[in-house]
Design a protein around this motif. Structure first.
Motif, PDB file in Angstrom:
ATOM      1  N   GLN A  36      -4.487   7.364   7.668  1.00  0.00           N
ATOM      2  CA  GLN A  36      -4.844   6.016   7.234  1.00  0.00           C
ATOM      3  C   GLN A  36      -3.625   5.199   6.817  1.00  0.00           C
ATOM      4  O   GLN A  36      -3.667   3.965   6.774  1.00  0.00           O
ATOM      5  CB  GLN A  36      -5.840   6.089   6.074  1.00  0.00           C
ATOM      6  N   TYR A  37      -2.509   5.875   6.504  1.00  0.00           N
ATOM      7  CA  TYR A  37      -1.294   5.162   6.085  1.00  0.00           C
ATOM      8  C   TYR A  37      -0.257   5.030   7.208  1.00  0.00           C
ATOM      9  O   TYR A  37       0.737   4.315   7.042  1.00  0.00           O
ATOM     10  CB  TYR A  37      -0.647   5.879   4.897  1.00  0.00           C
ATOM     11  N   LEU A  66       1.953  12.488   5.586  1.00  0.00           N
ATOM     12  CA  LEU A  66       1.346  11.177   5.384  1.00  0.00           C
ATOM     13  C   LEU A  66       0.019  11.118   6.133  1.00  0.00           C
ATOM     14  O   LEU A  66      -0.045  11.400   7.333  1.00  0.00           O
ATOM     15  CB  LEU A  66       2.278  10.072   5.892  1.00  0.00           C
ATOM     16  N   GLU A  67      -1.032  10.755   5.440  1.00  0.00           N
ATOM     17  CA  GLU A  67      -2.362  10.731   6.041  1.00  0.00           C
ATOM     18  C   GLU A  67      -2.459   9.641   7.099  1.00  0.00           C
ATOM     19  O   GLU A  67      -1.778   8.611   7.036  1.00  0.00           O
ATOM     20  CB  GLU A  67      -3.425  10.514   4.956  1.00  0.00           C
ATOM     21  N   SER A 126       0.831  -1.206   0.000  1.00  0.00           N
ATOM     22  CA  SER A 126       0.000   0.000   0.000  1.00  0.00           C
ATOM     23  C   SER A 126       0.866   1.255   0.000  1.00  0.00           C
ATOM     24  O   SER A 126       0.568   2.232  -0.702  1.00  0.00           O
ATOM     25  CB  SER A 126      -0.949   0.000   1.199  1.00  0.00           C
ATOM     26  N   LEU A 127       1.968   1.237   0.775  1.00  0.00           N
ATOM     27  CA  LEU A 127       2.870   2.389   0.792  1.00  0.00           C
ATOM     28  C   LEU A 127       3.665   2.482  -0.504  1.00  0.00           C
ATOM     29  O   LEU A 127       3.918   3.587  -1.010  1.00  0.00           O
ATOM     30  CB  LEU A 127       3.829   2.277   1.975  1.00  0.00           C
ATOM     31  N   ASP A 128       4.063   1.347  -1.027  1.00  0.00           N
ATOM     32  CA  ASP A 128       4.798   1.296  -2.294  1.00  0.00           C
ATOM     33  C   ASP A 128       3.999   1.993  -3.391  1.00  0.00           C
ATOM     34  O   ASP A 128       4.519   2.831  -4.140  1.00  0.00           O
ATOM     35  CB  ASP A 128       5.065  -0.161  -2.667  1.00  0.00           C
ATOM     36  N   ASN A 129       2.714   1.665  -3.466  1.00  0.00           N
ATOM     37  CA  ASN A 129       1.845   2.264  -4.480  1.00  0.00           C
ATOM     38  C   ASN A 129       1.644   3.757  -4.246  1.00  0.00           C
ATOM     39  O   ASN A 129       1.545   4.543  -5.199  1.00  0.00           O
ATOM     40  CB  ASN A 129       0.485   1.563  -4.490  1.00  0.00           C
ATOM     41  N   LEU A 130       1.587   4.155  -2.969  1.00  0.00           N
ATOM     42  CA  LEU A 130       1.371   5.564  -2.639  1.00  0.00           C
ATOM     43  C   LEU A 130       2.615   6.406  -2.903  1.00  0.00           C
ATOM     44  O   LEU A 130       2.532   7.494  -3.486  1.00  0.00           O
ATOM     45  CB  LEU A 130       0.967   5.685  -1.165  1.00  0.00           C
ATOM     46  N   LEU A 131       3.773   5.907  -2.507  1.00  0.00           N
ATOM     47  CA  LEU A 131       5.005   6.694  -2.546  1.00  0.00           C
ATOM     48  C   LEU A 131       5.864   6.418  -3.767  1.00  0.00           C
ATOM     49  O   LEU A 131       6.830   7.144  -4.019  1.00  0.00           O
ATOM     50  CB  LEU A 131       5.831   6.413  -1.284  1.00  0.00           C
ATOM     51  N   ASN A 132       5.540   5.356  -4.503  1.00  0.00           N
ATOM     52  CA  ASN A 132       6.330   4.950  -5.667  1.00  0.00           C
ATOM     53  C   ASN A 132       7.783   4.676  -5.287  1.00  0.00           C
ATOM     54  O   ASN A 132       8.722   5.116  -5.941  1.00  0.00           O
ATOM     55  CB  ASN A 132       6.271   6.026  -6.775  1.00  0.00           C
ATOM     56  N   VAL A 138       8.989  11.755   3.855  1.00  0.00           N
ATOM     57  CA  VAL A 138       7.566  11.551   3.560  1.00  0.00           C
ATOM     58  C   VAL A 138       6.790  12.606   4.331  1.00  0.00           C
ATOM     59  O   VAL A 138       6.656  12.533   5.558  1.00  0.00           O
ATOM     60  CB  VAL A 138       7.114  10.135   3.949  1.00  0.00           C
TER      61      VAL A 138
END
Length: 390
Positions: A267-268, A264-265, A188-194, A261
């Motif tokens: 939820q993450y 960061l919201e 989930s973090l990978d997808n958010l932060l690339n 980062v």
């Protein structure tokens, strides 16, 4: 029992204190108590004089607001207790020193800095005067609640009067944290932060306050990378890096793997802890140390400084402790090299050993329960009200 809660004005820009005050107010209201919030409102602070805006805010806080408080006090019933959300509100304590009151204490870092006890944070003369102003104020108080034993010890050392009651009530986690599947959390973090986080990462959570020691985080990370064949990125979750931190980052041979980062919201945040290989939290000092408790609640091993209150928050989960970063720069390289060994230890934990860390951490955080915290506050408030009325 009616509660008057003194809080910081909105215009001082604090983030943690309004959240804490809201937790107090909401919790006591849910228990059926009437809660009134008293805080300075901007009047002079709204005037368009930017260079002296801070000083105009002081007029609102320490001249206008006390006059309003004195007027309001005439309308308060005998079953009212006056609660200060922070000992930094000390200058208002004399207004109610003869009435039932409780002062919540978080940390005394600013005052200890002003007294020259923290060399990493020298204080200007105006700051020393201001901190002494606060100290004289809270020293008029008699009833206190501290968020840690370390804070309580500092209070007893710094208070210049007589203390009638002093309790420690540990904060409750102010939002839900739980152990998530590490693989899913990293995805989930990978997808958010690339950023490729599939193998894990070193995590730090904190702002730019001097005591958070974010530059020490990078120094330890650099030392670990220099001695390890393992490559894991470093995520620093929090505020935009200050200029001094940027300088440390720019000098790092591994800066391509260091990521700030920002914003960061919520939820993450749980996913960030759950997916981390470890939390690296080498604070110089703290009042409490929220990220330690949050990380343990998410099953994340913690590397932190071998002194209170960090050790107090860890409880018996103190597997990976390091020394406080030395003030003398010639000793920093040795410190960072020695501290980096704890990252290596965590990486080489067996699955059984890591699960033991998780289980011990989950047991240690049981004392940081919001309902328990509010129940303890209720008992202390009622006790003070009884002591002062009879």
């Amino acid at each position: 029992m009616k509660i008057v809660l003194f809080t910081h004005p909105v215009f001082v820009g604090s983030q943690s204190m309004p959240r804490y005050a809201k937790m107090l107010a909401d919790g006591m209201q849910q228990k059926g108590y009437e809660v009134l919030i008293w805080k300075p409102e901007p009047f002079f602070h709204k005037l368009p004089f930017s260079p002296i805006k801070k000083w105009l805010g002081y007029i609102d806080q320490y001249f206008v607001f006390p006059l309003k408080v004195k007027s309001k006090l005439r309308r308060c019933s005998d079953d009212t207790i006056f609660v200060f959300a922070d000992q930094a509100l000390g200058p208002w304590v004399p207004l109610v020193k003869r009435k039932p009151h409780v002062i919540h204490c978080h940390d005394f870092l600013a005052l200890n800095s002003a007294l020259g006890k923290i060399p990493e944070n020298p204080t200007r003369e105006t700051g020393k005067i201001y901190q002494n102003f606060i100290r004289r104020g809270f020293s008029k108080g008699k009833h206190f609640i501290s968020i840690s034993k370390k804070t309580q010890e500092d209070l007893h050392e710094l208070h210049e009067g007589d203390i009638t009651s002093s309790a420690v009530c540990y904060n409750g986690l102010n939002r839900e944290f739980k152990v998530l599947d590490a693989h899913s959390a990293r995805n989930s973090l990978d997808n958010l932060l690339n950023i490729d986080l599939s193998a894990g990462y070193i995590l730090h959570v904190g702002g730019n306050q001097f005591y958070k020691n974010r530059k020490g985080v990078i120094e330890i990370y650099d030392a670990w990378r220099a001695s390890s064949d393992v490559v894991l990125p470093l995520l620093l979750v929090g505020a935009q890096p200050a200029d001094q931190l940027k300088e440390v980052y720019e000098k790092s041979e591994y800066k391509k793997d260091i990521h700030f980062v920002i914003g960061l919201e919520d939820q993450y945040i749980n996913a960030a802890y759950s997916g981390a290989t470890c939390l690296l939290f080498p604070s110089l000092d703290e009042g409490f140390g929220w990220p330690i408790a949050e990380a343990m609640a998410c099953g994340c091993p913690v590397i932190t400084t071998n002194r209170a209150p960090m050790t107090e928050i860890l409880g018996f989960a103190d597997f990976f402790l390091i020394e406080r970063r030395p003030f003398e720069w010639v000793l920093v390289e040795e410190w960072s090299t020695e501290s980096a060994r704890q990252i290596t230890r965590i990486i080489h934990l067996s699955e059984a050993e890591r699960q033991e860390c998780v289980a011990t951490g989950l047991e240690a955080i049981k004392k940081f329960d919001t309902e328990l915290f509010l129940n303890q506050l209720e008992e202390e408030y009622q006790l003070v009200l009884k002591l002062e009325r009879f």
